[in-house]
Design a protein around this motif. Structure first.
Motif, PDB file in Angstrom:
ATOM      1  N   LEU A 218       0.825  -1.214   0.000  1.00  0.00           N
ATOM      2  CA  LEU A 218       0.000   0.000   0.000  1.00  0.00           C
ATOM      3  C   LEU A 218       0.858   1.262   0.000  1.00  0.00           C
ATOM      4  O   LEU A 218       0.429   2.305  -0.498  1.00  0.00           O
ATOM      5  N   ALA A 219       2.061   1.147   0.558  1.00  0.00           N
ATOM      6  CA  ALA A 219       2.976   2.290   0.557  1.00  0.00           C
ATOM      7  C   ALA A 219       3.751   2.394  -0.753  1.00  0.00           C
ATOM      8  O   ALA A 219       4.463   3.381  -0.983  1.00  0.00           O
ATOM      9  N   GLY A 220       3.653   1.370  -1.608  1.00  0.00           N
ATOM     10  CA  GLY A 220       4.329   1.406  -2.891  1.00  0.00           C
ATOM     11  C   GLY A 220       5.737   0.873  -2.885  1.00  0.00           C
ATOM     12  O   GLY A 220       6.438   0.930  -3.898  1.00  0.00           O
ATOM     13  N   HIS A 221       6.182   0.302  -1.745  1.00  0.00           N
ATOM     14  CA  HIS A 221       7.545  -0.263  -1.691  1.00  0.00           C
ATOM     15  C   HIS A 221       7.561  -1.511  -0.807  1.00  0.00           C
ATOM     16  O   HIS A 221       8.080  -1.500   0.303  1.00  0.00           O
ATOM     17  N   PRO A 222       7.010  -2.623  -1.302  1.00  0.00           N
ATOM     18  CA  PRO A 222       6.966  -3.859  -0.510  1.00  0.00           C
ATOM     19  C   PRO A 222       8.345  -4.446  -0.282  1.00  0.00           C
ATOM     20  O   PRO A 222       9.253  -4.279  -1.101  1.00  0.00           O
ATOM     21  N   SER A 223       8.493  -5.132   0.848  1.00  0.00           N
ATOM     22  CA  SER A 223       9.746  -5.805   1.183  1.00  0.00           C
ATOM     23  C   SER A 223       9.697  -7.242   0.670  1.00  0.00           C
ATOM     24  O   SER A 223       8.757  -7.977   0.967  1.00  0.00           O
ATOM     25  N   SER A 224      10.706  -7.630  -0.080  1.00  0.00           N
ATOM     26  CA  SER A 224      10.723  -8.993  -0.619  1.00  0.00           C
ATOM     27  C   SER A 224      10.840 -10.032   0.496  1.00  0.00           C
ATOM     28  O   SER A 224      10.256 -11.116   0.414  1.00  0.00           O
ATOM     29  N   GLY A 225      11.587  -9.685   1.556  1.00  0.00           N
ATOM     30  CA  GLY A 225      11.729 -10.615   2.678  1.00  0.00           C
ATOM     31  C   GLY A 225      10.402 -10.881   3.363  1.00  0.00           C
ATOM     32  O   GLY A 225      10.043 -12.035   3.638  1.00  0.00           O
ATOM     33  N   ASP A 226       9.647  -9.813   3.649  1.00  0.00           N
ATOM     34  CA  ASP A 226       8.327  -9.976   4.266  1.00  0.00           C
ATOM     35  C   ASP A 226       7.382 -10.717   3.322  1.00  0.00           C
ATOM     36  O   ASP A 226       6.583 -11.552   3.760  1.00  0.00           O
ATOM     37  N   ALA A 227       7.454 -10.412   2.036  1.00  0.00           N
ATOM     38  CA  ALA A 227       6.555 -11.039   1.069  1.00  0.00           C
ATOM     39  C   ALA A 227       6.800 -12.545   0.985  1.00  0.00           C
ATOM     40  O   ALA A 227       5.851 -13.342   0.949  1.00  0.00           O
ATOM     41  N   ILE A 228       8.065 -12.956   0.964  1.00  0.00           N
ATOM     42  CA  ILE A 228       8.383 -14.380   0.911  1.00  0.00           C
ATOM     43  C   ILE A 228       7.882 -15.090   2.168  1.00  0.00           C
ATOM     44  O   ILE A 228       7.284 -16.174   2.101  1.00  0.00           O
ATOM     45  N   ALA A 229       8.121 -14.457   3.326  1.00  0.00           N
ATOM     46  CA  ALA A 229       7.659 -15.050   4.583  1.00  0.00           C
ATOM     47  C   ALA A 229       6.135 -15.125   4.623  1.00  0.00           C
ATOM     48  O   ALA A 229       5.557 -16.116   5.088  1.00  0.00           O
ATOM     49  N   ALA A 230       5.450 -14.085   4.124  1.00  0.00           N
ATOM     50  CA  ALA A 230       3.986 -14.058   4.133  1.00  0.00           C
ATOM     51  C   ALA A 230       3.415 -15.181   3.271  1.00  0.00           C
ATOM     52  O   ALA A 230       2.506 -15.911   3.693  1.00  0.00           O
ATOM     53  N   VAL A 231       3.937 -15.327   2.062  1.00  0.00           N
ATOM     54  CA  VAL A 231       3.448 -16.377   1.154  1.00  0.00           C
ATOM     55  C   VAL A 231       3.770 -17.752   1.731  1.00  0.00           C
ATOM     56  O   VAL A 231       2.952 -18.679   1.644  1.00  0.00           O
ATOM     57  N   ALA A 232       4.947 -17.903   2.332  1.00  0.00           N
ATOM     58  CA  ALA A 232       5.322 -19.192   2.918  1.00  0.00           C
ATOM     59  C   ALA A 232       4.384 -19.572   4.060  1.00  0.00           C
ATOM     60  O   ALA A 232       3.955 -20.731   4.168  1.00  0.00           O
ATOM     61  N   TRP A 233       4.064 -18.608   4.922  1.00  0.00           N
ATOM     62  CA  TRP A 233       3.134 -18.876   6.015  1.00  0.00           C
ATOM     63  C   TRP A 233       1.761 -19.277   5.471  1.00  0.00           C
ATOM     64  O   TRP A 233       1.146 -20.233   5.938  1.00  0.00           O
ATOM     65  N   CYS A 234       1.270 -18.552   4.488  1.00  0.00           N
ATOM     66  CA  CYS A 234      -0.046 -18.851   3.913  1.00  0.00           C
ATOM     67  C   CYS A 234      -0.061 -20.233   3.266  1.00  0.00           C
ATOM     68  O   CYS A 234      -1.014 -21.007   3.439  1.00  0.00           O
ATOM     69  N   ALA A 235       1.006 -20.553   2.528  1.00  0.00           N
ATOM     70  CA  ALA A 235       1.089 -21.857   1.893  1.00  0.00           C
ATOM     71  C   ALA A 235       1.143 -22.973   2.929  1.00  0.00           C
ATOM     72  O   ALA A 235       0.469 -24.008   2.792  1.00  0.00           O
ATOM     73  N   GLY A 236       1.925 -22.757   3.970  1.00  0.00           N
ATOM     74  CA  GLY A 236       2.037 -23.767   5.018  1.00  0.00           C
ATOM     75  C   GLY A 236       0.719 -23.989   5.751  1.00  0.00           C
ATOM     76  O   GLY A 236       0.312 -25.134   5.995  1.00  0.00           O
ATOM     77  N   LEU A 237       0.040 -22.901   6.091  1.00  0.00           N
ATOM     78  CA  LEU A 237      -1.261 -23.018   6.765  1.00  0.00           C
ATOM     79  C   LEU A 237      -2.288 -23.698   5.862  1.00  0.00           C
ATOM     80  O   LEU A 237      -3.131 -24.466   6.333  1.00  0.00           O
ATOM     81  N   SER A 238      -2.227 -23.408   4.560  1.00  0.00           N
ATOM     82  CA  SER A 238      -3.149 -24.037   3.614  1.00  0.00           C
ATOM     83  C   SER A 238      -2.962 -25.549   3.586  1.00  0.00           C
ATOM     84  O   SER A 238      -3.934 -26.310   3.641  1.00  0.00           O
ATOM     85  N   VAL A 239      -1.702 -25.980   3.485  1.00  0.00           N
ATOM     86  CA  VAL A 239      -1.409 -27.411   3.418  1.00  0.00           C
ATOM     87  C   VAL A 239      -1.835 -28.110   4.709  1.00  0.00           C
ATOM     88  O   VAL A 239      -2.484 -29.172   4.686  1.00  0.00           O
ATOM     89  N   ILE A 240      -1.486 -27.509   5.846  1.00  0.00           N
ATOM     90  CA  ILE A 240      -1.843 -28.116   7.136  1.00  0.00           C
ATOM     91  C   ILE A 240      -3.367 -28.176   7.303  1.00  0.00           C
ATOM     92  O   ILE A 240      -3.932 -29.205   7.682  1.00  0.00           O
ATOM     93  N   GLY A 241      -4.031 -27.049   7.014  1.00  0.00           N
ATOM     94  CA  GLY A 241      -5.477 -26.999   7.167  1.00  0.00           C
ATOM     95  C   GLY A 241      -6.185 -27.971   6.247  1.00  0.00           C
ATOM     96  O   GLY A 241      -7.106 -28.686   6.667  1.00  0.00           O
ATOM     97  N   TYR A 242      -5.760 -28.030   4.982  1.00  0.00           N
ATOM     98  CA  TYR A 242      -6.398 -28.923   4.012  1.00  0.00           C
ATOM     99  C   TYR A 242      -6.205 -30.391   4.409  1.00  0.00           C
ATOM    100  O   TYR A 242      -7.162 -31.175   4.419  1.00  0.00           O
ATOM    101  N   ALA A 243      -4.968 -30.761   4.734  1.00  0.00           N
ATOM    102  CA  ALA A 243      -4.688 -32.151   5.092  1.00  0.00           C
ATOM    103  C   ALA A 243      -5.456 -32.554   6.349  1.00  0.00           C
ATOM    104  O   ALA A 243      -6.020 -33.665   6.423  1.00  0.00           O
ATOM    105  N   TRP A 244      -5.487 -31.672   7.323  1.00  0.00           N
ATOM    106  CA  TRP A 244      -6.198 -31.955   8.580  1.00  0.00           C
ATOM    107  C   TRP A 244      -7.702 -32.061   8.336  1.00  0.00           C
ATOM    108  O   TRP A 244      -8.360 -32.976   8.832  1.00  0.00           O
ATOM    109  N   ALA A 245      -8.240 -31.138   7.548  1.00  0.00           N
ATOM    110  CA  ALA A 245      -9.681 -31.134   7.274  1.00  0.00           C
ATOM    111  C   ALA A 245     -10.105 -32.391   6.532  1.00  0.00           C
ATOM    112  O   ALA A 245     -11.102 -33.045   6.885  1.00  0.00           O
ATOM    113  N   VAL A 246      -9.375 -32.764   5.490  1.00  0.00           N
ATOM    114  CA  VAL A 246      -9.737 -33.936   4.694  1.00  0.00           C
ATOM    115  C   VAL A 246      -9.631 -35.210   5.539  1.00  0.00           C
ATOM    116  O   VAL A 246     -10.498 -36.098   5.488  1.00  0.00           O
TER     117      VAL A 246
END
Length: 253
Positions: A218-246
């Motif tokens: 939103l500020a126009g200058h995202p941090s690549s380090g934060d972005a990688i960590a954010a996507v990694a957390w989301c991907a990890g939570l998705s895999v855990i949640g999906y596997a657990w739910a199924v």
């Protein structure tokens, strides 16, 4: 192809069913859409003047409020999934030869839609309060993508919690940590200003890099380090949640 089209059609039916349930329940709409707006007004207009964040507080707070809007929309999903399991609705769907995957996917999709509506409302209120980010169209697309990814990940985790809970009440309580985590992140104040212990927790928990990535976009200058960590957390939570739910769904359904 026929199986794919059948599963897709069943998912649309489950989505329509869950949307109707949402619209017929004012408490769900309030918790998912209106309460995050109330929180935003409270923090920006009532408490915002007490925080020193180095910029207009509305600019600082909006990314955190977007994440809070996502977390506050999860409790009703967990309770709804658990309610369907306890009342035998799932068994009726099985007798009707409804795709099992559609039952879970319908809950995930309706939660995602509900959270995106809440986030759109938050952005609208933020603009009314003076929010004016320098983000361009590509940055906004990144914000939308990250919010959708976060909602998708937490929705699967919430569905898993609802399936694992014994009662609807415990299902709702199981999502409380997801609701509270944004308060213990950089959503309201910078993590660096927090006391020892809390500061370290805020820095390394999943919502902080997500919020910081949204803030950077939103500020126009995202941090690549934060972005990688954010996507990694989301991907990890998705895999855990999906596997657990199924896994839980196969055991209980």
């Amino acid at each position: 192809m026929n199986n794919v089209s059948t599963a897709f059609g069943d998912s649309l039916i489950m989505l329509r069913r869950n949307l109707r349930h949402t619209l017929r329940n004012p408490l769900v709409v309030f918790n998912a859409v209106l309460f995050p707006i109330v929180l935003m007004l409270m923090f920006v207009k009532v408490l915002g003047g007490a925080f020193s964040v180095g910029e207009d507080y509305i600019d600082y707070a909006t990314p955190g409020m977007l994440v809070m809007a996502v977390s506050y929309g999860l409790g009703s999903t967990s309770a709804a999934v658990n309610d369907d399991m306890r009342k035998g609705v799932i068994n009726r769907f099985k007798a009707m030869d409804v795709s099992r995957g559609a039952v879970l996917t319908g809950q995930v999709v309706v939660t995602t839609v509900r959270c995106l509506v809440a986030c759109a409302a938050i952005v609208g209120v933020a603009y009314a309060l003076g929010f004016d980010p320098p983000a361009d169209a590509l940055d906004w697309l990144g914000v939308l993508g990250l919010i959708t990814l976060l909602t998708f990940a937490t929705s699967w985790l919430t569905v898993a919690l609802g399936l694992a809970a014994k009662t609807a009440e415990s299902a709702g309580l199981a999502t409380v940590p997801l609701v509270m985590l944004p308060f213990l992140s950089s959503a309201i104040v910078p993590a660096d200003t927090m006391g020892a212990g809390v500061r370290q927790f805020a820095q390394y928990q999943p919502f902080t890099p997500i919020i910081e990535t949204l803030r950077g976009l939103l500020a126009g200058h995202p941090s690549s380090g934060d972005a990688i960590a954010a996507v990694a957390w989301c991907a990890g939570l998705s895999v855990i949640g999906y596997a657990w739910a199924v896994s839980t769904f196969k055991k209980r359904a």
